[in-house]
Design a protein around this motif. Structure first.
Motif, PDB file in Angstrom:
ATOM      1  N   ASP A 101     -29.478 -76.357 -55.721  1.00  0.00           N
ATOM      2  CA  ASP A 101     -30.398 -75.543 -54.923  1.00  0.00           C
ATOM      3  C   ASP A 101     -29.645 -74.742 -53.861  1.00  0.00           C
ATOM      4  N   GLY A 102     -28.477 -75.207 -53.479  1.00  0.00           N
ATOM      5  CA  GLY A 102     -27.674 -74.511 -52.484  1.00  0.00           C
ATOM      6  C   GLY A 102     -26.879 -73.346 -53.053  1.00  0.00           C
ATOM      7  N   ASP A 103     -26.887 -73.172 -54.360  1.00  0.00           N
ATOM      8  CA  ASP A 103     -26.153 -72.083 -55.002  1.00  0.00           C
ATOM      9  C   ASP A 103     -27.052 -70.850 -55.028  1.00  0.00           C
ATOM     10  N   ARG A 104     -26.713 -69.843 -54.251  1.00  0.00           N
ATOM     11  CA  ARG A 104     -27.598 -68.677 -54.157  1.00  0.00           C
ATOM     12  C   ARG A 104     -27.623 -67.839 -55.423  1.00  0.00           C
ATOM     13  N   LEU A 105     -26.719 -68.100 -56.372  1.00  0.00           N
ATOM     14  CA  LEU A 105     -26.701 -67.376 -57.647  1.00  0.00           C
ATOM     15  C   LEU A 105     -27.116 -68.283 -58.807  1.00  0.00           C
ATOM     16  N   ARG A 106     -27.873 -69.342 -58.504  1.00  0.00           N
ATOM     17  CA  ARG A 106     -28.215 -70.319 -59.536  1.00  0.00           C
ATOM     18  C   ARG A 106     -29.032 -69.733 -60.679  1.00  0.00           C
ATOM     19  N   TYR A 107     -29.883 -68.757 -60.404  1.00  0.00           N
ATOM     20  CA  TYR A 107     -30.706 -68.169 -61.462  1.00  0.00           C
ATOM     21  C   TYR A 107     -29.868 -67.248 -62.349  1.00  0.00           C
ATOM     22  N   GLU A 108     -28.966 -66.507 -61.737  1.00  0.00           N
ATOM     23  CA  GLU A 108     -28.075 -65.642 -62.500  1.00  0.00           C
ATOM     24  C   GLU A 108     -27.120 -66.477 -63.352  1.00  0.00           C
TER      25      GLU A 108
ATOM     26  N   GLY B 296     -40.885 -64.439 -57.868  1.00  0.00           N
ATOM     27  CA  GLY B 296     -41.218 -64.788 -59.244  1.00  0.00           C
ATOM     28  C   GLY B 296     -42.053 -63.724 -59.942  1.00  0.00           C
ATOM     29  N   GLY B 297     -42.208 -62.578 -59.333  1.00  0.00           N
ATOM     30  CA  GLY B 297     -42.940 -61.478 -59.955  1.00  0.00           C
ATOM     31  C   GLY B 297     -41.961 -60.595 -60.718  1.00  0.00           C
ATOM     32  N   ALA B 298     -41.986 -59.317 -60.411  1.00  0.00           N
ATOM     33  CA  ALA B 298     -41.103 -58.362 -61.082  1.00  0.00           C
ATOM     34  C   ALA B 298     -39.750 -58.306 -60.385  1.00  0.00           C
ATOM     35  N   ASP B 299     -39.218 -59.454 -60.021  1.00  0.00           N
ATOM     36  CA  ASP B 299     -37.932 -59.517 -59.327  1.00  0.00           C
ATOM     37  C   ASP B 299     -36.950 -60.453 -60.024  1.00  0.00           C
ATOM     38  N   TRP B 300     -37.081 -60.573 -61.350  1.00  0.00           N
ATOM     39  CA  TRP B 300     -36.217 -61.470 -62.113  1.00  0.00           C
ATOM     40  C   TRP B 300     -34.794 -60.906 -62.193  1.00  0.00           C
ATOM     41  N   PRO B 301     -33.807 -61.775 -62.450  1.00  0.00           N
ATOM     42  CA  PRO B 301     -32.422 -61.323 -62.558  1.00  0.00           C
ATOM     43  C   PRO B 301     -32.177 -60.575 -63.875  1.00  0.00           C
ATOM     44  N   ILE B 302     -31.337 -59.557 -63.780  1.00  0.00           N
ATOM     45  CA  ILE B 302     -30.944 -58.756 -64.936  1.00  0.00           C
ATOM     46  C   ILE B 302     -29.448 -58.504 -64.837  1.00  0.00           C
ATOM     47  N   MET B 303     -28.760 -58.593 -65.969  1.00  0.00           N
ATOM     48  CA  MET B 303     -27.353 -58.251 -66.020  1.00  0.00           C
ATOM     49  C   MET B 303     -27.085 -57.569 -67.362  1.00  0.00           C
ATOM     50  N   GLU B 304     -26.364 -56.463 -67.312  1.00  0.00           N
ATOM     51  CA  GLU B 304     -25.975 -55.767 -68.534  1.00  0.00           C
ATOM     52  C   GLU B 304     -24.461 -55.862 -68.654  1.00  0.00           C
ATOM     53  N   LEU B 305     -23.994 -56.098 -69.881  1.00  0.00           N
ATOM     54  CA  LEU B 305     -22.564 -56.252 -70.088  1.00  0.00           C
ATOM     55  C   LEU B 305     -22.150 -55.882 -71.506  1.00  0.00           C
TER      56      LEU B 305
END
Length: 162
Positions: A138-145, A97-106
């Motif tokens: 919670d079982g979805d490993r890409l839930r935050y993305e 939860g620090g500087a490891d947030w998800p990022i996506m560019e498109l």
């Protein structure tokens, strides 16, 4: 890796099924071997890219008939940081939860009947990814993305207010 891009784009379109032939989503991964953060193992990388493409396709089912969305993903940095697992199983992804947030560019283009309705570049981020309610399993490993992609899709493509 280039073959993976084409197969993933095709999988995203096919995931829509015959019932949504008038609306479609095409996902292309541009130089995915250079993305900042994907799993180390090639099979896990493919699994992540396929899962994200399927999620874009699922969201595309809510597009009005006749509209098509093309998404060129140019960068992915998944939530957390990945550490190799010495036991041969999946690598370990630590979320702090620090500087490891998800990022996506498109880049995206929404069109209907061959006419471009909207297009642009987007940088998706969720700095508070661990502090927000998430409807994904919670079982979805890409839930935050996926939550981040869904937020972007609703605001930018469907133009829903949150």
């Amino acid at each position: 890796m280039k073959a993976l891009i084409g197969k993933t784009a095709l999988a995203a379109v096919l995931a829509l099924g015959a019932g949504a032939a008038s609306a479609g989503v095409t996902v292309n991964y541009v130089e995915s071997d250079k993305f900042a953060d994907l799993p180390f193992a090639p099979w896990e990388r493919k699994e992540v890219l396929d899962d994200l493409a399927s999620f874009f396709a699922e969201l595309g089912k809510s597009l009005p008939a006749g509209q098509d969305l093309t998404v060129d993903v140019t960068e992915i940095d998944l939530a957390g940081r990945e550490y190799p697992n010495s036991r041969g199983a999946r690598d370990l992804r630590i979320l702090k939860g620090g500087a490891d947030w998800p990022i996506m560019e498109l880049r995206y283009t929404l069109s209907a009947n061959g006419q471009v309705l909207t297009s642009g570049n987007a940088k998706l981020t969720d700095m508070n990814y661990l502090g927000r309610v998430n409807r994904m399993s919670d079982g979805d490993r890409l839930r935050y993305e996926k939550r981040m992609i869904e937020d972007w899709f609703n605001k930018t493509i469907l133009q829903k207010k949150s």
